[in-house]
Design a protein around this motif. Sequence first.
Motif, PDB file in Angstrom:
ATOM      1  N   VAL A  97       0.857  -1.183   0.000  1.00  0.00           N
ATOM      2  CA  VAL A  97       0.000   0.000   0.000  1.00  0.00           C
ATOM      3  C   VAL A  97       0.891   1.231   0.000  1.00  0.00           C
ATOM      4  CG1 VAL A  97      -1.756   1.299   1.271  1.00  0.00           C
ATOM      5  CG2 VAL A  97      -1.827  -1.199   1.247  1.00  0.00           C
ATOM      6  N   LEU A  98       0.590   2.184  -0.876  1.00  0.00           N
ATOM      7  CA  LEU A  98       1.274   3.471  -0.879  1.00  0.00           C
ATOM      8  C   LEU A  98       0.405   4.467  -0.118  1.00  0.00           C
ATOM      9  CD1 LEU A  98       2.604   3.636  -4.531  1.00  0.00           C
ATOM     10  CD2 LEU A  98       3.888   3.159  -2.438  1.00  0.00           C
ATOM     11  N   ILE A  99       1.007   5.160   0.816  1.00  0.00           N
ATOM     12  CA  ILE A  99       0.304   6.105   1.673  1.00  0.00           C
ATOM     13  C   ILE A  99       0.863   7.486   1.406  1.00  0.00           C
ATOM     14  CG2 ILE A  99      -0.252   6.744   4.055  1.00  0.00           C
ATOM     15  CD1 ILE A  99       1.173   3.345   3.512  1.00  0.00           C
ATOM     16  N   GLU A 100       0.032   8.389   0.884  1.00  0.00           N
ATOM     17  CA  GLU A 100       0.474   9.759   0.633  1.00  0.00           C
ATOM     18  C   GLU A 100      -0.289  10.705   1.549  1.00  0.00           C
ATOM     19  OE1 GLU A 100       1.400  12.957  -2.888  1.00  0.00           O
ATOM     20  OE2 GLU A 100      -0.209  11.506  -3.244  1.00  0.00           O
ATOM     21  N   SER A 118      -3.307   3.791  -1.383  1.00  0.00           N
ATOM     22  CA  SER A 118      -3.572   3.142  -2.665  1.00  0.00           C
ATOM     23  C   SER A 118      -2.937   1.771  -2.743  1.00  0.00           C
ATOM     24  CB  SER A 118      -3.023   3.996  -3.813  1.00  0.00           C
ATOM     25  OG  SER A 118      -3.614   5.273  -3.799  1.00  0.00           O
ATOM     26  N   ASP A 119      -3.621   0.859  -3.399  1.00  0.00           N
ATOM     27  CA  ASP A 119      -3.096  -0.467  -3.710  1.00  0.00           C
ATOM     28  C   ASP A 119      -1.954  -0.261  -4.705  1.00  0.00           C
ATOM     29  OD1 ASP A 119      -2.741  -2.902  -5.283  1.00  0.00           O
ATOM     30  OD2 ASP A 119      -4.604  -3.629  -4.372  1.00  0.00           O
ATOM     31  N   SER A 122      -2.524  -2.185  -8.238  1.00  0.00           N
ATOM     32  CA  SER A 122      -3.511  -1.679  -9.194  1.00  0.00           C
ATOM     33  C   SER A 122      -3.491  -0.154  -9.306  1.00  0.00           C
ATOM     34  CB  SER A 122      -4.920  -2.111  -8.770  1.00  0.00           C
ATOM     35  OG  SER A 122      -5.302  -1.436  -7.573  1.00  0.00           O
ATOM     36  N   GLY A 123      -2.961   0.515  -8.292  1.00  0.00           N
ATOM     37  CA  GLY A 123      -2.995   1.977  -8.267  1.00  0.00           C
ATOM     38  C   GLY A 123      -4.320   2.536  -7.783  1.00  0.00           C
ATOM     39  N   LEU A 124      -5.286   1.666  -7.502  1.00  0.00           N
ATOM     40  CA  LEU A 124      -6.605   2.124  -7.069  1.00  0.00           C
ATOM     41  C   LEU A 124      -6.583   2.549  -5.602  1.00  0.00           C
ATOM     42  CD1 LEU A 124      -8.805  -0.642  -8.726  1.00  0.00           C
ATOM     43  CD2 LEU A 124      -8.569   1.755  -9.453  1.00  0.00           C
ATOM     44  N   PRO A 125      -7.327   3.603  -5.273  1.00  0.00           N
ATOM     45  CA  PRO A 125      -7.398   4.006  -3.868  1.00  0.00           C
ATOM     46  C   PRO A 125      -8.113   2.937  -3.046  1.00  0.00           C
ATOM     47  CG  PRO A 125      -8.843   5.377  -5.216  1.00  0.00           C
ATOM     48  CD  PRO A 125      -8.101   4.476  -6.148  1.00  0.00           C
TER      49      PRO A 125
END
Length: 137
Positions: A97-100, A118-119, A122-125
């Motif tokens: 998971v990317l956390i911004e 975001s995953d 997939s890049g989906l939130p």
Amino acid sequence: MTMTTAEADKILSANFAPWVLDLGLLVEDVGEDRAVLRLPWSERLAREGGGLSGQALMAAADTATVLAVSAARGAFVPMTTVQQSTSFLRPVTGADVLIEAVLTKLGRRTAFADITLSDAGSGLPAARASTVYAIPG
């Protein structure tokens, strides 16, 4: 001067509880008003059904916000979470998971941030959060 990822890593390792460090968060990027972390996928953090637990996601959002405030201030300062609201949009299974965390307002005694989780596959939130912090003294 913008904080480096190495400086943000030092803040992470020096100022967070061992259980937060056990999440394995990695600093991907820091800017003047933001921080991006990576929460590596782990079966240990998954719930029944294989989705990453909400508690892990919320802790990651909280941690990213502290690093964003620190980057904006140029160094770590003591702060405390006053409010965090999280909406879960879809499960994350088998992916990092990317956390911004992006600061929306930074005052002398308070900070506000919006966080997108975001995953990474997939890049989906997967979730969105908002936080409010008190910055004493």
